[in-house]
Design a protein around this motif. Structure first.
Motif, PDB file in Angstrom:
ATOM      1  N   GLY A  93       0.838  -1.197   0.000  1.00 46.92           N
ATOM      2  CA  GLY A  93       0.000   0.000   0.000  1.00 46.92           C
ATOM      3  C   GLY A  93       0.871   1.244   0.000  1.00 46.92           C
ATOM      4  N   ASN A  94       0.333   2.344   0.503  1.00 44.39           N
ATOM      5  CA  ASN A  94       1.065   3.615   0.448  1.00 44.39           C
ATOM      6  C   ASN A  94       2.392   3.567   1.203  1.00 44.39           C
ATOM      7  N   ILE A  95       2.372   3.039   2.420  1.00 50.69           N
ATOM      8  CA  ILE A  95       3.611   2.978   3.209  1.00 50.69           C
ATOM      9  C   ILE A  95       4.586   2.002   2.581  1.00 50.69           C
ATOM     10  N   GLY A  96       4.098   0.843   2.185  1.00 47.52           N
ATOM     11  CA  GLY A  96       4.960  -0.153   1.564  1.00 47.52           C
ATOM     12  C   GLY A  96       5.613   0.361   0.297  1.00 47.52           C
ATOM     13  N   GLN A  97       4.847   1.072  -0.528  1.00 53.97           N
ATOM     14  CA  GLN A  97       5.409   1.626  -1.764  1.00 53.97           C
ATOM     15  C   GLN A  97       6.463   2.687  -1.463  1.00 53.97           C
ATOM     16  N   ALA A  98       6.212   3.493  -0.438  1.00 53.63           N
ATOM     17  CA  ALA A  98       7.193   4.517  -0.064  1.00 53.63           C
ATOM     18  C   ALA A  98       8.502   3.878   0.383  1.00 53.63           C
ATOM     19  N   VAL A  99       8.411   2.814   1.173  1.00 56.12           N
ATOM     20  CA  VAL A  99       9.606   2.099   1.630  1.00 56.12           C
ATOM     21  C   VAL A  99      10.339   1.481   0.443  1.00 56.12           C
ATOM     22  N   ALA A 100       9.580   0.837  -0.441  1.00 51.24           N
ATOM     23  CA  ALA A 100      10.191   0.149  -1.585  1.00 51.24           C
ATOM     24  C   ALA A 100      10.879   1.117  -2.531  1.00 51.24           C
ATOM     25  N   ASN A 101      10.378   2.332  -2.614  1.00 48.65           N
ATOM     26  CA  ASN A 101      10.931   3.316  -3.549  1.00 48.65           C
ATOM     27  C   ASN A 101      12.035   4.180  -2.956  1.00 48.65           C
ATOM     28  N   TYR A 102      12.378   3.957  -1.698  1.00 46.04           N
ATOM     29  CA  TYR A 102      13.418   4.764  -1.060  1.00 46.04           C
ATOM     30  C   TYR A 102      14.783   4.183  -1.424  1.00 46.04           C
ATOM     31  N   LEU A 103      15.449   4.795  -2.369  1.00 49.54           N
ATOM     32  CA  LEU A 103      16.663   4.230  -2.961  1.00 49.54           C
ATOM     33  C   LEU A 103      17.841   4.172  -1.998  1.00 49.54           C
ATOM     34  N   TYR A 104      17.858   5.017  -0.984  1.00 56.02           N
ATOM     35  CA  TYR A 104      19.012   5.073  -0.087  1.00 56.02           C
ATOM     36  C   TYR A 104      19.252   3.742   0.622  1.00 56.02           C
TER      37      TYR A 104
END
Length: 222
Positions: A93-104
């Motif tokens: 969901g929103n949180i999971g996608q944000a975590v997955a897209n955090y390249l650092y």
């Protein structure tokens, strides 16, 4: 004996902040810094910084300060950043996608290998070229892949059952974004990220600040 076992959790939780500030200093071309100068940057007292770092060894020299590159690398070693960690993300969901897209995360050695969800509208889609798989295949995936960390981004109702699947398949690190406290075996480490608790802490501090200001006004009027 692992020296870190004798270090307080408060000190360990300050290490990532040291690491972040030292990285920014390196990017700015700063080569050396004293504990006093670092305290002005980071917000801890110079005495606190020296005490924290002395828990792990002698990093600085009196009158000479800290070599930022060496200190950055040593703290990275203490934080375990010489290893690569394989992770699975459950809940896209929103949180999971944000975590997955955090390249650092990937830059410092934390690599998401698999993403799982139960929503049929999401299954088969990709996040950064990782296909979202049906959560029914999570246990099988864990058996076939050595995973270090499970990231839980599901509802509180589902979090414990997901956690049980992870720990039953030898995942020993849980990064929990669900608003619930998980029960895990003694050899499993859980790091909770409760967003609502963080927000309520901010609310409390704001309210305390307002009360303090109001009290000051009343004191002056009296």
């Amino acid at each position: 004996m692992d020296r870190k076992k004798n270090i307080s959790m408060a000190v360990i939780k300050r290490l990532p902040k040291y690491y972040r500030y030292l990285r920014e200093l390196l990017k700015s071309g700063v080569a050396r810094i004293s504990s006093k100068e670092l305290s002005e940057q980071i917000g801890f007292t110079a005495s606190q910084i020296r005490q924290d770092l002395n828990c792990f060894g002698d990093f600085g020299q009196q009158g000479y300060g800290y070599n930022i590159k060496d200190l950055y690398e040593q703290i990275g070693n203490i934080l375990g950043l010489t290893e690569e960690y394989k992770m699975v993300l459950i809940g896209s969901g929103n949180i999971g996608q944000a975590v997955a897209n955090y390249l650092y995360f990937e830059k410092i050695g934390f690599r998401i290998c698999g993403i799982f969800d139960r929503n049929p509208k999401l299954i088969g889609l990709r996040i950064r070229d990782i296909e979202i798989q049906d959560i029914d295949f999570l246990s099988e995936y864990l058996k076939d892949n050595s995973i270090d960390i499970g990231i839980i981004c599901v509802t509180k109702e589902s979090a414990q059952s997901i956690c049980d699947v992870l720990t039953a398949n030898d995942v020993r690190g849980i990064w929990n974004f669900a608003p619930v406290d998980l029960e895990v075996p003694a050899d499993v480490i859980v790091e909770n990220v409760h967003l609502s608790e963080s927000l309520l802490t901010l609310s409390c501090l704001l309210n305390d600040s307002t009360n303090y200001k109001n009290k000051s006004i009343i004191d002056k009027e009296e």
